[in-house]
Design a protein around this motif. Structure first.
Motif, PDB file in Angstrom:
ATOM      1  N   ASP A 167      11.280  62.895  16.948  1.00 14.05           N
ATOM      2  CA  ASP A 167      12.393  62.370  16.174  1.00 14.05           C
ATOM      3  C   ASP A 167      12.467  60.862  16.402  1.00 14.05           C
ATOM      4  OD1 ASP A 167      14.730  61.673  14.974  1.00 14.05           O
ATOM      5  OD2 ASP A 167      15.948  63.239  15.912  1.00 14.05           O
ATOM      6  N   PRO A 168      12.159  60.051  15.377  1.00 13.65           N
ATOM      7  CA  PRO A 168      12.181  58.588  15.582  1.00 13.65           C
ATOM      8  C   PRO A 168      13.546  58.070  16.002  1.00 13.65           C
ATOM      9  CG  PRO A 168      12.013  59.143  13.240  1.00 13.65           C
ATOM     10  CD  PRO A 168      11.782  60.406  14.008  1.00 13.65           C
ATOM     11  N   TRP A 169      14.611  58.772  15.604  1.00 17.99           N
ATOM     12  CA  TRP A 169      15.941  58.336  16.030  1.00 17.99           C
ATOM     13  C   TRP A 169      16.058  58.355  17.550  1.00 17.99           C
ATOM     14  CZ3 TRP A 169      19.089  56.036  12.775  1.00 17.99           C
ATOM     15  CH2 TRP A 169      19.042  56.337  11.417  1.00 17.99           C
ATOM     16  N   GLU A 170      15.409  59.320  18.187  1.00 19.78           N
ATOM     17  CA  GLU A 170      15.515  59.444  19.638  1.00 19.78           C
ATOM     18  C   GLU A 170      14.552  58.509  20.367  1.00 19.78           C
ATOM     19  OE1 GLU A 170      15.223  63.505  20.792  1.00 19.78           O
ATOM     20  OE2 GLU A 170      16.796  64.172  19.428  1.00 19.78           O
ATOM     21  N   THR A 172      13.888  55.279  19.182  1.00 21.08           N
ATOM     22  CA  THR A 172      14.216  53.876  18.930  1.00 21.08           C
ATOM     23  C   THR A 172      15.424  53.422  19.747  1.00 21.08           C
ATOM     24  OG1 THR A 172      15.462  54.622  16.993  1.00 21.08           O
ATOM     25  CG2 THR A 172      13.237  53.795  16.621  1.00 21.08           C
ATOM     26  N   GLU A 173      15.565  52.113  19.801  1.00 19.00           N
ATOM     27  CA  GLU A 173      16.660  51.494  20.553  1.00 19.00           C
ATOM     28  C   GLU A 173      17.421  50.547  19.630  1.00 19.00           C
ATOM     29  OE1 GLU A 173      17.043  49.826  24.980  1.00 19.00           O
ATOM     30  OE2 GLU A 173      15.665  48.650  23.753  1.00 19.00           O
ATOM     31  N   LEU A 174      18.747  50.665  19.626  1.00 18.76           N
ATOM     32  CA  LEU A 174      19.576  49.812  18.797  1.00 18.76           C
ATOM     33  C   LEU A 174      19.893  48.497  19.528  1.00 18.76           C
ATOM     34  CD1 LEU A 174      22.037  52.560  17.474  1.00 18.76           C
ATOM     35  CD2 LEU A 174      19.974  51.670  16.376  1.00 18.76           C
ATOM     36  N   ASP A 457      13.324  50.689   9.418  1.00 16.98           N
ATOM     37  CA  ASP A 457      11.950  50.818   8.925  1.00 16.98           C
ATOM     38  C   ASP A 457      11.167  51.859   9.712  1.00 16.98           C
ATOM     39  OD1 ASP A 457      11.916  49.032   6.760  1.00 16.98           O
ATOM     40  OD2 ASP A 457      11.769  47.315   8.098  1.00 16.98           O
ATOM     41  N   ILE A 458      11.385  51.929  11.009  1.00 17.79           N
ATOM     42  CA  ILE A 458      10.687  52.936  11.818  1.00 17.79           C
ATOM     43  C   ILE A 458      11.099  54.334  11.377  1.00 17.79           C
ATOM     44  CG2 ILE A 458      10.487  53.907  14.139  1.00 17.79           C
ATOM     45  CD1 ILE A 458      10.767  51.016  15.205  1.00 17.79           C
ATOM     46  N   LYS A 482      10.821  48.996  23.592  1.00 20.08           N
ATOM     47  CA  LYS A 482      11.006  50.421  23.305  1.00 20.08           C
ATOM     48  C   LYS A 482      10.688  50.736  21.855  1.00 20.08           C
ATOM     49  CE  LYS A 482      14.130  54.319  23.891  1.00 20.08           C
ATOM     50  NZ  LYS A 482      15.431  54.803  24.451  1.00 20.08           N
ATOM     51  N   ASN A 483      11.060  49.855  20.943  1.00 22.25           N
ATOM     52  CA  ASN A 483      10.777  50.111  19.534  1.00 22.25           C
ATOM     53  C   ASN A 483       9.301  49.935  19.209  1.00 22.25           C
ATOM     54  OD1 ASN A 483      13.395  50.838  18.857  1.00 22.25           O
ATOM     55  ND2 ASN A 483      14.018  48.726  18.481  1.00 22.25           N
ATOM     56  N   ARG A 484       8.614  49.050  19.914  1.00 26.29           N
ATOM     57  CA  ARG A 484       7.158  48.958  19.742  1.00 26.29           C
ATOM     58  C   ARG A 484       6.498  50.243  20.239  1.00 26.29           C
ATOM     59  NH1 ARG A 484       5.791  44.073  17.916  1.00 26.29           N
ATOM     60  NH2 ARG A 484       6.850  42.186  18.682  1.00 26.29           N
TER      61      ARG A 484
END
Length: 492
Positions: A167-170, A172-174, A457-458, A482-484
């Motif tokens: 799950d990309p939501w989990e 990624t980092e805001l 975008d991710i 973290k997003n990379r």
């Protein structure tokens, strides 16, 4: 497909028969524990690691036990991937394996260790296999050959975990953004329709509806003057007259009426002289007439388009030309459309005679968190962006109360880039991409805004665009590691 483990640790581990998640191998109280189970994708392969704890397993000298992790589809039981087998042998059986080789069933893909009964012994298991699309939502089981005879009908299976799609939501980092501490002067604008005696400018509070109209100004000032947190800096009155009568006469009326209202306020409020700005006036309110015409009933004003064009032609001139030609413009409308002019004179012109007021004021700086919290509970509108930010920092990020503070900030500062950034982060924490995109249109190009655009975008699979946003965010000091990593995991 990318996936990760729902259950990642100690799924089978206990040392007592009554404990949950115990893998009981026989009636002799033999127990095996599987700890630290992890299933991860890497470079097109599925890697499984776990610790197989043998402390409470007894293996007879001439026997062995075989443990094989298996990935099996939940939807189709014929889709099975068997991984490397761990063979745990007794002393005599270990010698036989050394002399004659391991059973044909396991010899092509196995690891052999000898069991020392009564001792603590853990095997760090790891194996990697080619990843298959159906591994998503599959089960991970441990197949146990307990008789050491290779008879699959006698094998037992114990579930270890269920896999699901990454799950990309989990992953990624805001990001959010701290506002600057500047607390600007504030302004309040309004309009009062003060009625004056025809051709006079003396302020009469009890004339017509003046008392009600004056309350629009005085109610506001009363609140401000009584509040120790507020300092009134400037009160400015701008008067407007309607277009009938000669322009110069209207200029005199509008100016004197604005002065009269200013003087009345000065007499009724004990404020410094500097708080009252010189009165201003616009002699004839042609702009108000222009704004009113489109909303009028065409049956009552059949030539409103022609009248609107005449008014528009006048307003395109500079103020000097308007002063010289306003009377001629009014006379032209009156001559060409006499009945409609009378309608305007009776129904529209009174509303053009108005007094606009502007009050500028300061609200004190609140220097402690406790002050900010106290004011937030009673008068949140008095807090600056940074003071509201301080309130939010006392709360759990993205909790309901935190989110309310961020929404409150945007309500009071709708054009502020930082407020839009921080509420966009809240929207993404709730997986509301549409709202986040809308907010980010007003969030500028700071590091936090770029980080949030990258997250969108991710999630949407636009990895090249996400990388560009991450590059921009990183140049502005944001940690994007973290997003990379999320992109790496989702694209490998």
């Amino acid at each position: 497909m990318k996936y990760f483990l729902i259950i990642a640790t100690a799924l089978l581990a206990t040392t007592t028969a009554r404990a949950q998640n115990t893998l009981r191998l026989s009636d002799d109280n033999d127990v095996v524990a599987a700890k630290n189970l992890q299933v991860t994708p890497a470079e097109g392969r599925t890697i499984l690691t776990l610790d197989i704890v043998l402390d409470n397993l007894r293996v007879p000298s001439n026997r062995y036990r075989a443990f094989t992790p298996v990935i099996r589809s939940l939807d189709d039981t014929t889709l099975v991937t068997r991984m490397k087998t761990l063979i745990v042998s007794g002393r005599t059986q270990d010698i036989i394996f050394e002399r004659d080789g391991i059973d044909e069933l396991y010899r092509d893909n196995c690891e052999k260790i000898r069991r020392y009964n009564g001792t603590e012994q853990t095997y760090a298991y790891t194996d990697a296999i080619e990843r298959q699309p159906w591994h998503q939502n599959a089960q991970v089981l441990l197949e146990c050959d307990l008789c050491g005879c290779g008879d699959k009908k006698k094998n037992q299976e114990f579930p270890l975990a269920t896999l699901k799609q990454l799950d990309p939501w989990e992953l990624t980092e805001l990001a959010n953004q701290e506002p600057d501490t500047y607390k600007p002067m504030r302004e309040l604008h309004g309009t009062a329709y003060i009625t004056f005696v025809v051709d006079r400018w003396e302020m009469k509070p009890d004339y017509m509806d003046n008392y009600r109209e004056l309350r629009k100004i005085t109610d506001t000032l009363d609140i401000m003057v009584a509040d120790p947190n507020i300092t009134v800096n400037r009160i400015k009155i701008h008067g407007w007259a309607s277009p009938e009568s000669p322009y110069n006469h209207n200029h005199m009326l509008a100016t004197n009426r604005a002065k009269s209202l200013t003087d009345w306020l000065r007499q009724n409020y004990q404020l410094p002289v500097s708080a009252f700005a010189p009165a201003e006036a616009t002699p004839e309110n042609w702009l108000g007439l222009q704004e009113a015409l489109p909303n009028l009933d065409a049956t009552l004003l059949p030539h409103k388009s022609e009248i609107a064009n005449i008014v528009s032609d006048l307003l395109q001139q500079d103020s000097t030309v308007i002063a010289k030609t306003a009377d001629a413009t009014e006379a032209r409308i009156k001559k060409l459309y006499p009945q409609e002019y009378m309608y305007l004179l009776k129904n529209i012109y009174p509303g053009l005679r108005r007094s606009d007021y502007e009050i500028t004021f300061n609200i004190k700086q609140f220097n402690t968190i406790q002050e900010c919290l106290d004011i937030y509970r009673t008068k949140p509108h008095q807090l600056s962006r940074h003071e509201l930010w301080q309130v939010a920092q006392t709360m759990k990020p993205f909790s309901d109360e935190y989110n309310r503070v961020m929404q409150t900030t945007l309500n009071y500062y709708p054009d502020d880039e930082t407020a839009n950034v921080n509420l966009a982060a809240v929207a993404l924490s709730q997986r509301d991409i549409l709202k986040a995109k809308t907010l980010l249109q007003h969030a500028g190009n700071g590091g936090a805004a770029e980080q949030l655009r990258a997250v969108i975008d991710i999630v949407e699979g636009n990895y090249d665009t996400a990388k560009r946003h991450l590059d921009a965010a990183e140049r502005k000091g944001i940690n994007v590691a973290k997003n990379r990593e999320a992109i790496r995991l989702l694209t490998q």
